[in-house]
Structures are given as structure tokens and as C-alpha cells.
Design a protein around this motif. Sequence first.
Motif, PDB file in Angstrom:
ATOM      1  N   ARG A   1      10.696  21.989 -16.224  1.00 18.48           N
ATOM      2  CA  ARG A   1      10.215  21.151 -15.121  1.00 18.48           C
ATOM      3  C   ARG A   1      11.371  20.554 -14.326  1.00 18.48           C
ATOM      4  O   ARG A   1      11.320  19.404 -13.896  1.00 18.48           O
ATOM      5  CB  ARG A   1       9.298  20.042 -15.655  1.00 18.48           C
ATOM      6  N   ASN A   2      12.409  21.354 -14.155  1.00 21.64           N
ATOM      7  CA  ASN A   2      13.591  20.919 -13.393  1.00 21.64           C
ATOM      8  C   ASN A   2      14.231  19.654 -13.962  1.00 21.64           C
ATOM      9  O   ASN A   2      14.855  18.886 -13.229  1.00 21.64           O
ATOM     10  CB  ASN A   2      13.232  20.678 -11.919  1.00 21.64           C
ATOM     11  N   VAL A   3      14.071  19.442 -15.282  1.00 21.32           N
ATOM     12  CA  VAL A   3      14.628  18.212 -15.855  1.00 21.32           C
ATOM     13  C   VAL A   3      16.141  18.291 -16.006  1.00 21.32           C
ATOM     14  O   VAL A   3      16.794  17.277 -16.285  1.00 21.32           O
ATOM     15  CB  VAL A   3      13.984  17.893 -17.222  1.00 21.32           C
ATOM     16  N   SER A   4      16.725  19.479 -15.833  1.00 27.70           N
ATOM     17  CA  SER A   4      18.177  19.620 -15.967  1.00 27.70           C
ATOM     18  C   SER A   4      18.901  19.407 -14.653  1.00 27.70           C
ATOM     19  O   SER A   4      20.124  19.327 -14.634  1.00 27.70           O
ATOM     20  CB  SER A   4      18.524  21.013 -16.516  1.00 27.70           C
ATOM     21  N   GLU A   5      18.156  19.363 -13.552  1.00 33.65           N
ATOM     22  CA  GLU A   5      18.795  19.275 -12.241  1.00 33.65           C
ATOM     23  C   GLU A   5      18.118  18.224 -11.375  1.00 33.65           C
ATOM     24  O   GLU A   5      16.963  17.862 -11.582  1.00 33.65           O
ATOM     25  CB  GLU A   5      18.738  20.627 -11.529  1.00 33.65           C
ATOM     26  N   ASP A   6      18.857  17.738 -10.409  1.00 32.02           N
ATOM     27  CA  ASP A   6      18.324  16.805  -9.422  1.00 32.02           C
ATOM     28  C   ASP A   6      18.755  17.245  -8.033  1.00 32.02           C
ATOM     29  O   ASP A   6      19.883  17.740  -7.854  1.00 32.02           O
ATOM     30  CB  ASP A   6      18.858  15.388  -9.660  1.00 32.02           C
ATOM     31  N   ILE A   7      17.874  17.057  -7.059  1.00 34.12           N
ATOM     32  CA  ILE A   7      18.314  17.142  -5.676  1.00 34.12           C
ATOM     33  C   ILE A   7      19.158  15.900  -5.434  1.00 34.12           C
ATOM     34  O   ILE A   7      18.676  14.781  -5.538  1.00 34.12           O
ATOM     35  CB  ILE A   7      17.131  17.204  -4.694  1.00 34.12           C
ATOM     36  N   GLU A   8      20.416  16.129  -5.209  1.00 36.07           N
ATOM     37  CA  GLU A   8      21.389  15.039  -5.129  1.00 36.07           C
ATOM     38  C   GLU A   8      21.632  14.627  -3.678  1.00 36.07           C
ATOM     39  O   GLU A   8      21.871  15.467  -2.805  1.00 36.07           O
ATOM     40  CB  GLU A   8      22.705  15.496  -5.785  1.00 36.07           C
ATOM     41  N   HIS A   9      21.540  13.327  -3.435  1.00 39.53           N
ATOM     42  CA  HIS A   9      21.873  12.760  -2.123  1.00 39.53           C
ATOM     43  C   HIS A   9      23.286  12.178  -2.223  1.00 39.53           C
ATOM     44  O   HIS A   9      23.493  11.182  -2.915  1.00 39.53           O
ATOM     45  CB  HIS A   9      20.884  11.665  -1.729  1.00 39.53           C
ATOM     46  N   TYR A  10      24.220  12.805  -1.556  1.00 41.64           N
ATOM     47  CA  TYR A  10      25.607  12.331  -1.606  1.00 41.64           C
ATOM     48  C   TYR A  10      25.661  10.869  -1.165  1.00 41.64           C
ATOM     49  O   TYR A  10      26.267  10.038  -1.823  1.00 41.64           O
ATOM     50  CB  TYR A  10      26.473  13.215  -0.722  1.00 41.64           C
TER      51      TYR A  10
ATOM     52  N   ALA B   1      17.998  10.989   4.033  1.00 39.52           N
ATOM     53  CA  ALA B   1      17.314  11.557   2.869  1.00 39.52           C
ATOM     54  C   ALA B   1      17.051  13.057   3.017  1.00 39.52           C
ATOM     55  O   ALA B   1      17.045  13.796   2.030  1.00 39.52           O
ATOM     56  CB  ALA B   1      15.999  10.823   2.614  1.00 39.52           C
ATOM     57  N   PHE B   2      16.846  13.512   4.232  1.00 39.45           N
ATOM     58  CA  PHE B   2      16.592  14.933   4.465  1.00 39.45           C
ATOM     59  C   PHE B   2      17.626  15.550   5.404  1.00 39.45           C
ATOM     60  O   PHE B   2      17.374  16.589   5.998  1.00 39.45           O
ATOM     61  CB  PHE B   2      15.176  15.139   5.005  1.00 39.45           C
ATOM     62  N   SER B   3      18.772  14.931   5.498  1.00 37.50           N
ATOM     63  CA  SER B   3      19.856  15.539   6.267  1.00 37.50           C
ATOM     64  C   SER B   3      20.443  16.686   5.458  1.00 37.50           C
ATOM     65  O   SER B   3      20.820  16.497   4.299  1.00 37.50           O
ATOM     66  CB  SER B   3      20.944  14.509   6.568  1.00 37.50           C
ATOM     67  N   PRO B   4      20.533  17.891   6.013  1.00 37.13           N
ATOM     68  CA  PRO B   4      21.047  19.023   5.232  1.00 37.13           C
ATOM     69  C   PRO B   4      22.458  18.804   4.708  1.00 37.13           C
ATOM     70  O   PRO B   4      22.820  19.334   3.659  1.00 37.13           O
ATOM     71  CB  PRO B   4      20.986  20.200   6.219  1.00 37.13           C
ATOM     72  N   LEU B   5      23.264  18.006   5.417  1.00 29.88           N
ATOM     73  CA  LEU B   5      24.639  17.756   4.986  1.00 29.88           C
ATOM     74  C   LEU B   5      24.727  16.656   3.930  1.00 29.88           C
ATOM     75  O   LEU B   5      25.823  16.306   3.489  1.00 29.88           O
ATOM     76  CB  LEU B   5      25.508  17.367   6.189  1.00 29.88           C
ATOM     77  N   ASN B   6      23.575  16.134   3.527  1.00 35.57           N
ATOM     78  CA  ASN B   6      23.553  15.097   2.494  1.00 35.57           C
ATOM     79  C   ASN B   6      22.884  15.582   1.216  1.00 35.57           C
ATOM     80  O   ASN B   6      22.758  14.832   0.260  1.00 35.57           O
ATOM     81  CB  ASN B   6      22.821  13.847   3.008  1.00 35.57           C
ATOM     82  N   LEU B   7      22.452  16.852   1.205  1.00 37.35           N
ATOM     83  CA  LEU B   7      21.684  17.375   0.086  1.00 37.35           C
ATOM     84  C   LEU B   7      22.468  18.416  -0.697  1.00 37.35           C
ATOM     85  O   LEU B   7      23.038  19.345  -0.125  1.00 37.35           O
ATOM     86  CB  LEU B   7      20.380  18.002   0.582  1.00 37.35           C
ATOM     87  N   THR B   8      22.499  18.247  -2.007  1.00 39.90           N
ATOM     88  CA  THR B   8      23.079  19.235  -2.913  1.00 39.90           C
ATOM     89  C   THR B   8      22.245  19.234  -4.189  1.00 39.90           C
ATOM     90  O   THR B   8      21.260  18.501  -4.298  1.00 39.90           O
ATOM     91  CB  THR B   8      24.542  18.898  -3.273  1.00 39.90           C
ATOM     92  N   LEU B   9      22.660  20.041  -5.163  1.00 36.26           N
ATOM     93  CA  LEU B   9      22.066  19.991  -6.496  1.00 36.26           C
ATOM     94  C   LEU B   9      23.119  19.503  -7.483  1.00 36.26           C
ATOM     95  O   LEU B   9      24.276  19.916  -7.420  1.00 36.26           O
ATOM     96  CB  LEU B   9      21.595  21.380  -6.948  1.00 36.26           C
ATOM     97  N   SER B  10      22.713  18.621  -8.369  1.00 40.70           N
ATOM     98  CA  SER B  10      23.617  18.190  -9.439  1.00 40.70           C
ATOM     99  C   SER B  10      22.888  18.291 -10.770  1.00 40.70           C
ATOM    100  O   SER B  10      21.653  18.317 -10.817  1.00 40.70           O
ATOM    101  CB  SER B  10      24.099  16.754  -9.207  1.00 40.70           C
TER     102      SER B  10
END
Length: 230
Positions: free
Chosen positions: A72-81, A93-102
Amino acid sequence: MTLLGPSSLNIPHRKVLNRKENKKLIKKYLQGEIGWSDKSLKLMKDNIRTLLRNEQEDRCIYCRRIIKIDRRNVSEDIEHYLDKSRDYYKKWAFSPLNLTLSCRPCNFVKNTKDLGDPSMRTTNNILNGVGRFKWIHPYFDDYHANIEIKKGWLYSIKQGAPNPTASAQMISNCELDKIERIERIGEEIKERQSRITDLMLKCMAKQQHARSQKLGIWLKFEQDRNWFDY
């Protein structure tokens, strides 16, 4: 030197964010009508996850370890820099340059740290050169030009790094210097198997076939014994 993941990110997820139906959902979020965990955002977030996973080669944006695909995606988070929980960063919150995975541990350690400076609180766009970031930025900075990861998960500032201050801050704040201990067991197993392999290759070069075969059997035993441990 093996490079773990891309030096900096492209933005393949922009196309998802620009879809008409998603723009409407983003507007509702920014107006406070729905929260980040609202079910209506799930499909969009799943699409973002998939694209970022591919872009990041399945690795955490900070520690660069593989993020396991979990139930259930418990190992990853949509990360907001720039942390979305801060009122002045919610607009990103939905800026493409602020979104990564951690990975979950890196996101937990980062928590709500403010990685921008005061100018980022008032600017209308996230742009390279507008404001200063406390960690190296996943889209604007070259990770591998700044941080070197050696075998054993040893993190250090690369000699001649263009952004050594942000690199040092990220290694310290994100506790990357503790990962060596976390990955110790797996690294010991790999080191032991590497030594056996080296011995076997030397014996093969000397045409010591009987000893090479014994080392091969030993290596197979080590691999089978530790199959689930690293």
C-alpha cells in the motif's frame, strides 16, 4: 563510480498535473475544499508516483536506496521539497518542481523542515536562482556532482562540489551518515561474497580447477544462506 539514480530530475509528471480534470481537483485542494488524503486525488497521485518512480530509477531522492514496491505504498511518500503543511508553501503542493518520491524513513526524518528562504514564501514561481535552498534541489542541483556515495553507504561531499553547504546540510539533517549502520548486515554479506568471488577468479586464472570449484560451491552456499537478508 556507480551513480545511484539520476543527477537531477526531469518533470514527466507535468502532463498529469496539466490534465483538465486534475487542474479542477488541484484548485479545490488549494481552496481548502479537499485535503491531501481525499480519495478524489488518489488516481492523480498514483500516476505521479508511477512517473516519478521511473524518473528516479526506483530510488529515494535523498538517500538513493531502492524504494521497495510495497502493498500500500507504505515504503514511499510523495515528497514535497518545500513542505506543503506550511501555509506559505501550500501553493506549491502540486508544483511539478516541488514533487519527488522519497523513502518513508527519509521523509520521516525530514519531517516539516523548512528548506527555503523568506523569498520563497512570496515568489509566484519556483525557479532556479530565485531564493536559496538549504538542501541540494532535486531539479536544480546535480546530486552526483555534490554528494558521493561509496560502497558501504558512506556519504560525503564531493571534492569541488558546486553547492557544498547545501550538501553538508542535507547529509546532516537527513541523517544520511547513519545509513552505514542501518545497511551493515547486507554490506557484510556482499563483502564476504565479493572476497570469495575474487579468490575464485584468481584460482581460475592459475588453472586451479579443483579449488575454483570448491570456492564456487562455497559462494553458492553463501548466496542461498543469505538470499533473504539483503
